[in-house]
Design an enzyme around this catalytic site. Structure first.
Site, PDB file in Angstrom:
ATOM      1  N   ASP A  30      17.472  20.357  18.191  1.00 49.30           N
ATOM      2  CA  ASP A  30      18.760  19.942  17.626  1.00 49.30           C
ATOM      3  C   ASP A  30      19.115  20.845  16.449  1.00 49.30           C
ATOM      4  O   ASP A  30      18.263  21.162  15.611  1.00 49.30           O
ATOM      5  CB  ASP A  30      18.678  18.476  17.167  1.00 49.30           C
ATOM      6  CG  ASP A  30      20.050  17.866  16.946  1.00 49.30           C
ATOM      7  OD1 ASP A  30      20.423  16.947  17.693  1.00 49.30           O
ATOM      8  OD2 ASP A  30      20.767  18.318  16.010  1.00 49.30           O
ATOM      9  N   ILE A  31      20.376  21.252  16.388  1.00 52.71           N
ATOM     10  CA  ILE A  31      20.812  22.174  15.335  1.00 52.71           C
ATOM     11  C   ILE A  31      20.786  21.521  13.952  1.00 52.71           C
ATOM     12  O   ILE A  31      20.638  22.209  12.934  1.00 52.71           O
ATOM     13  CB  ILE A  31      22.216  22.736  15.687  1.00 52.71           C
ATOM     14  CG1 ILE A  31      22.473  24.061  14.999  1.00 52.71           C
ATOM     15  CG2 ILE A  31      23.310  21.727  15.422  1.00 52.71           C
ATOM     16  CD1 ILE A  31      23.655  24.837  15.559  1.00 52.71           C
ATOM     17  N   ASN A  85      22.561   7.994  22.896  1.00 48.45           N
ATOM     18  CA  ASN A  85      23.803   7.389  22.419  1.00 48.45           C
ATOM     19  C   ASN A  85      24.817   7.381  23.567  1.00 48.45           C
ATOM     20  O   ASN A  85      24.896   8.354  24.325  1.00 48.45           O
ATOM     21  CB  ASN A  85      24.361   8.190  21.239  1.00 48.45           C
ATOM     22  CG  ASN A  85      23.436   8.151  20.029  1.00 48.45           C
ATOM     23  OD1 ASN A  85      22.822   7.130  19.744  1.00 48.45           O
ATOM     24  ND2 ASN A  85      23.314   9.269  19.328  1.00 48.45           N
ATOM     25  N   GLY A  91      27.863   6.229  19.073  1.00 50.94           N
ATOM     26  CA  GLY A  91      27.359   7.377  18.322  1.00 50.94           C
ATOM     27  C   GLY A  91      27.288   8.665  19.110  1.00 50.94           C
ATOM     28  O   GLY A  91      26.764   9.670  18.621  1.00 50.94           O
ATOM     29  N   GLN A  92      27.804   8.671  20.357  1.00 59.04           N
ATOM     30  CA  GLN A  92      27.766   9.906  21.156  1.00 59.04           C
ATOM     31  C   GLN A  92      28.870  10.848  20.699  1.00 59.04           C
ATOM     32  O   GLN A  92      30.051  10.486  20.697  1.00 59.04           O
ATOM     33  CB  GLN A  92      27.934   9.590  22.651  1.00 59.04           C
ATOM     34  CG  GLN A  92      27.794  10.827  23.529  1.00 59.04           C
ATOM     35  CD  GLN A  92      27.821  10.493  25.025  1.00 59.04           C
ATOM     36  OE1 GLN A  92      28.008   9.350  25.422  1.00 59.04           O
ATOM     37  NE2 GLN A  92      27.647  11.526  25.837  1.00 59.04           N
ATOM     38  N   HIS A  98      22.527  13.329  27.103  1.00 60.31           N
ATOM     39  CA  HIS A  98      21.333  13.916  26.486  1.00 60.31           C
ATOM     40  C   HIS A  98      20.471  12.834  25.880  1.00 60.31           C
ATOM     41  O   HIS A  98      20.966  11.808  25.424  1.00 60.31           O
ATOM     42  CB  HIS A  98      21.717  14.945  25.412  1.00 60.31           C
ATOM     43  CG  HIS A  98      22.671  14.432  24.390  1.00 60.31           C
ATOM     44  ND1 HIS A  98      24.022  14.314  24.617  1.00 60.31           N
ATOM     45  CD2 HIS A  98      22.475  13.985  23.125  1.00 60.31           C
ATOM     46  CE1 HIS A  98      24.621  13.830  23.546  1.00 60.31           C
ATOM     47  NE2 HIS A  98      23.701  13.602  22.631  1.00 60.31           N
ATOM     48  N   HIS A 100      17.635  12.172  22.940  1.00 55.83           N
ATOM     49  CA  HIS A 100      16.986  12.673  21.730  1.00 55.83           C
ATOM     50  C   HIS A 100      15.485  12.342  21.821  1.00 55.83           C
ATOM     51  O   HIS A 100      15.122  11.217  22.166  1.00 55.83           O
ATOM     52  CB  HIS A 100      17.546  11.984  20.479  1.00 55.83           C
ATOM     53  CG  HIS A 100      19.010  12.235  20.238  1.00 55.83           C
ATOM     54  ND1 HIS A 100      19.470  13.080  19.251  1.00 55.83           N
ATOM     55  CD2 HIS A 100      20.121  11.751  20.858  1.00 55.83           C
ATOM     56  CE1 HIS A 100      20.800  13.092  19.263  1.00 55.83           C
ATOM     57  NE2 HIS A 100      21.223  12.287  20.229  1.00 55.83           N
TER      58      HIS A 100
HETATM   59  P1  5GP Z   1      24.906  12.663  19.924  1.00 56.87           P
HETATM   60  O1  5GP Z   1      25.395  12.108  18.617  1.00 56.87           O
HETATM   61  O2  5GP Z   1      26.034  13.106  20.831  1.00 56.87           O
HETATM   62  O3  5GP Z   1      23.932  11.743  20.612  1.00 56.87           O
HETATM   63  O4  5GP Z   1      24.047  13.930  19.548  1.00 56.87           O
HETATM   64  C1  5GP Z   1      24.524  15.233  19.606  1.00 56.87           C
HETATM   65  C2  5GP Z   1      23.507  16.102  18.906  1.00 56.87           C
HETATM   66  O5  5GP Z   1      23.778  17.436  19.264  1.00 56.87           O
HETATM   67  C3  5GP Z   1      23.570  16.010  17.378  1.00 56.87           C
HETATM   68  O6  5GP Z   1      22.313  15.579  16.883  1.00 56.87           O
HETATM   69  C4  5GP Z   1      23.905  17.435  16.951  1.00 56.87           C
HETATM   70  O7  5GP Z   1      23.222  17.846  15.789  1.00 56.87           O
HETATM   71  C5  5GP Z   1      23.513  18.261  18.160  1.00 56.87           C
HETATM   72  N1  5GP Z   1      24.306  19.474  18.389  1.00 56.87           N
HETATM   73  C6  5GP Z   1      25.664  19.572  18.383  1.00 56.87           C
HETATM   74  N2  5GP Z   1      26.045  20.829  18.648  1.00 56.87           N
HETATM   75  C7  5GP Z   1      24.901  21.544  18.850  1.00 56.87           C
HETATM   76  C8  5GP Z   1      24.639  22.912  19.153  1.00 56.87           C
HETATM   77  O8  5GP Z   1      25.548  23.745  19.325  1.00 56.87           O
HETATM   78  N3  5GP Z   1      23.337  23.289  19.280  1.00 56.87           N
HETATM   79  C9  5GP Z   1      22.311  22.408  19.121  1.00 56.87           C
HETATM   80  N4  5GP Z   1      21.065  22.888  19.261  1.00 56.87           N
HETATM   81  N5  5GP Z   1      22.515  21.100  18.818  1.00 56.87           N
HETATM   82  C10 5GP Z   1      23.792  20.677  18.682  1.00 56.87           C
END
Ligand code: 5GP
Ligand code: ZN
Length: 105
Positions: A30-31, A85, A91-92, A98, A100
């Protein structure tokens, strides 16, 4: 999916730190990690969210969890968190399914 950031990562159009890859899945860091280890495990097939899963995706979702287990075992993790999420209110933020995988290592 043209504008999907995770499809672009899967297709290597956007760089990521790959942790694991096979025919069905890609796992990358995760970034913005929220734990010392914070991976995202994504199916290469674009699926919007858990809410968009269909009956024929049940094997894929089983394999997703087993792949998370394989990654965790490979790292010798003794405990970890898996979470998904679903939807904006859940929270998505990225609309490509995906999971986590986080651990306090
Ligand atoms: P969500 O909130 O949708 O479950 O999680 C999305 C996750 O993707 C977040 O934790 C966010 O930091 C990560 N993320 C978003 N854009 C990028 C990206 O371009 N590269 C990587 N490695 N992670 C990303
Ligand atoms: Zn996608």
């Amino acid at each position: 999916m043209e504008d999907c950031i995770f499809c672009k990562i899967v297709n290597k159009e956007i760089p990521s730190t790959t942790e694991y890859e096979d025919e069905q899945f890609l796992a990358f860091h995760d970034i913005h990690p929220k734990s010392p280890l914070h991976l995202l495990l994504v199916p290469k097939k674009h699926i919007h969210s858990v809410d968009h899963l269909e009956f024929q995706d049940r094997d894929l979702m089983g394999d997703l969890v087993l792949t998370a287990q394989k990654i965790a075992k490979g790292r010798g993790l003794r405990g970890y968190q898996l979470h998904i999420n679903v939807g904006r209110d859940g929270g998505q933020v990225v609309d490509h399914l995906h999971m986590h995988l986080q651990a306090n290592i």
